[in-house]
Design an enzyme around this catalytic site. Sequence first.
Site, mmCIF file in Angstrom:
data_model
loop_
_atom_site.group_PDB
_atom_site.id
_atom_site.type_symbol
_atom_site.label_atom_id
_atom_site.label_comp_id
_atom_site.label_asym_id
_atom_site.label_seq_id
_atom_site.Cartn_x
_atom_site.Cartn_y
_atom_site.Cartn_z
ATOM 1 N N TYR A 178 -8.517 4.857 11.718
ATOM 2 C CA TYR A 178 -7.358 4.350 11.097
ATOM 3 C C TYR A 178 -6.430 4.034 12.153
ATOM 4 O O TYR A 178 -5.816 4.891 12.763
ATOM 5 C CB TYR A 178 -6.922 5.391 10.046
ATOM 6 N N TYR A 213 -4.985 -3.290 8.313
ATOM 7 C CA TYR A 213 -5.708 -3.431 7.122
ATOM 8 C C TYR A 213 -6.357 -4.862 7.391
ATOM 9 O O TYR A 213 -7.673 -5.047 7.652
ATOM 10 C CB TYR A 213 -4.837 -3.296 5.996
ATOM 11 N N LYS A 261 0.535 -2.989 -2.801
ATOM 12 C CA LYS A 261 1.083 -1.802 -3.689
ATOM 13 C C LYS A 261 2.168 -2.269 -4.680
ATOM 14 O O LYS A 261 2.384 -1.527 -5.709
ATOM 15 C CB LYS A 261 1.787 -0.909 -2.606
HETATM 16 C C1 PLP Z 1 -2.817 -0.039 1.146
HETATM 17 C C2 PLP Z 1 -3.225 -1.320 1.652
HETATM 18 C C3 PLP Z 1 -4.632 -1.876 1.417
HETATM 19 C C4 PLP Z 1 -5.544 -0.838 0.839
HETATM 20 O O1 PLP Z 1 -5.609 -0.983 -0.660
HETATM 21 P P1 PLP Z 1 -6.189 0.274 -1.115
HETATM 22 O O2 PLP Z 1 -5.931 0.113 -2.867
HETATM 23 O O3 PLP Z 1 -5.413 1.564 -0.910
HETATM 24 O O4 PLP Z 1 -7.659 0.507 -1.087
HETATM 25 C C5 PLP Z 1 -5.005 -2.914 2.346
HETATM 26 N N1 PLP Z 1 -4.091 -3.487 3.003
HETATM 27 C C6 PLP Z 1 -2.645 -3.237 3.229
HETATM 28 C C7 PLP Z 1 -1.841 -4.048 3.761
HETATM 29 C C8 PLP Z 1 -2.483 -2.237 2.433
HETATM 30 O O5 PLP Z 1 -0.927 -1.655 2.555
#
Ligand code: PLP
Length: 333
Positions: A258, A284, A49
């Site tokens: 999720y 993630y 991000k």
């Molecule tokens: C937000 C996030 C993602 C996913 O990225 P997107 O652009 O939202 O698809 C992957 N890994 C982590 C650790 C994240 O915080």
Amino acid sequence: MKLKHIEKTSLGFFPTPLVELSRLSDFLGGPKIFMKRDDLTGLALGGNKTRKLEYILADALKQGCDTVITAGAAQSNHCRQTAAAAAKLNLECHLLLGGVAPPKAQGNLLLDYIFDSKIHWTGSNRKGEDIARIFAELKAAGKKPYLVPYGGSNELGAVSFIDAVAELQQQNKGPEFSHVVFASSSGGTHAGLILGKKIYNKTFDLVGINIDKDTNATLPFDQLIEQLVNGTAKLIGLDYTFSKNQLILNSDYVGDGYGIVGSQENEAIALTAKLEGILLDPVYTGRAMAGLIHLIRSGKISKNDEVLFWHTGGAPSLFAYSDDLTFSQADVC
Ligand SMILES: *Cc1c(COP(=O)(O)O)cnc(C)c1O
């Protein structure tokens, strides 16, 4: 073709490292595996991000806003990085977090508090359904709020991952990667990588590992990414139309949904930690790495391939998931 220049503000340290994971590769008897360390972007424990916020918050500053508002899960990495970026840029930060306040703040939530963000608990509304109301309240109170999209995934956010492909191209002195594997959730990373691949003539398969069952989404995820790619192309003046038929989005590893941690995430986190000294996160990157490991074990990615895993961050949430993580000694010989 000359692409339109979009302004950004500096929030992280780039380029992030590109490293080889030779012990993991040996253990799996698989292809060479490389990792792009966007967990090390440098802003408040890092993550993907940071890249997006450099563009999005440059726009907020340009518009003269004094407050940002965004939404996510209680352990949102996006919200944590937004809170930190807002602190650095002297913006008041309002976070809408799903669920209710836990008895004890841990992981990302703890950091949200440390960064002095204003937290609004939104119950079952996890994706910013209440944003319009709070936005209006802030305006009525005389603030100039700026809406940071869910996951930082709008056209501005996606532009940052075009830069990321350029960055990777500069760093990679070896052969072209056959696959780039990463966790895909709100689509901005995926969309930007698709455009970066196009602009820099890359040949790798972009394998997004879907980490969310996405049951209450307004738009199917593949359609959302398609819109985001085409909207971003338009924003930068690139004559290109992407069709969702070209998309590789692997939903085989969403498990129970999720943030529900199972044995596959536990194994991926354990292996990457024990063999490489690198932390993944339970939501993630642990899930995406589990996907990569399975694709290798099942022969869908072969020994002759050369794979890049894009580490998108997230390790601060490990602390909040301690009850779901196991520490088996049996995973690694
Ligand atoms: C937000 C996030 C993602 C996913 O990225 P997107 O652009 O939202 O698809 C992957 N890994 C982590 C650790 C994240 O915080």
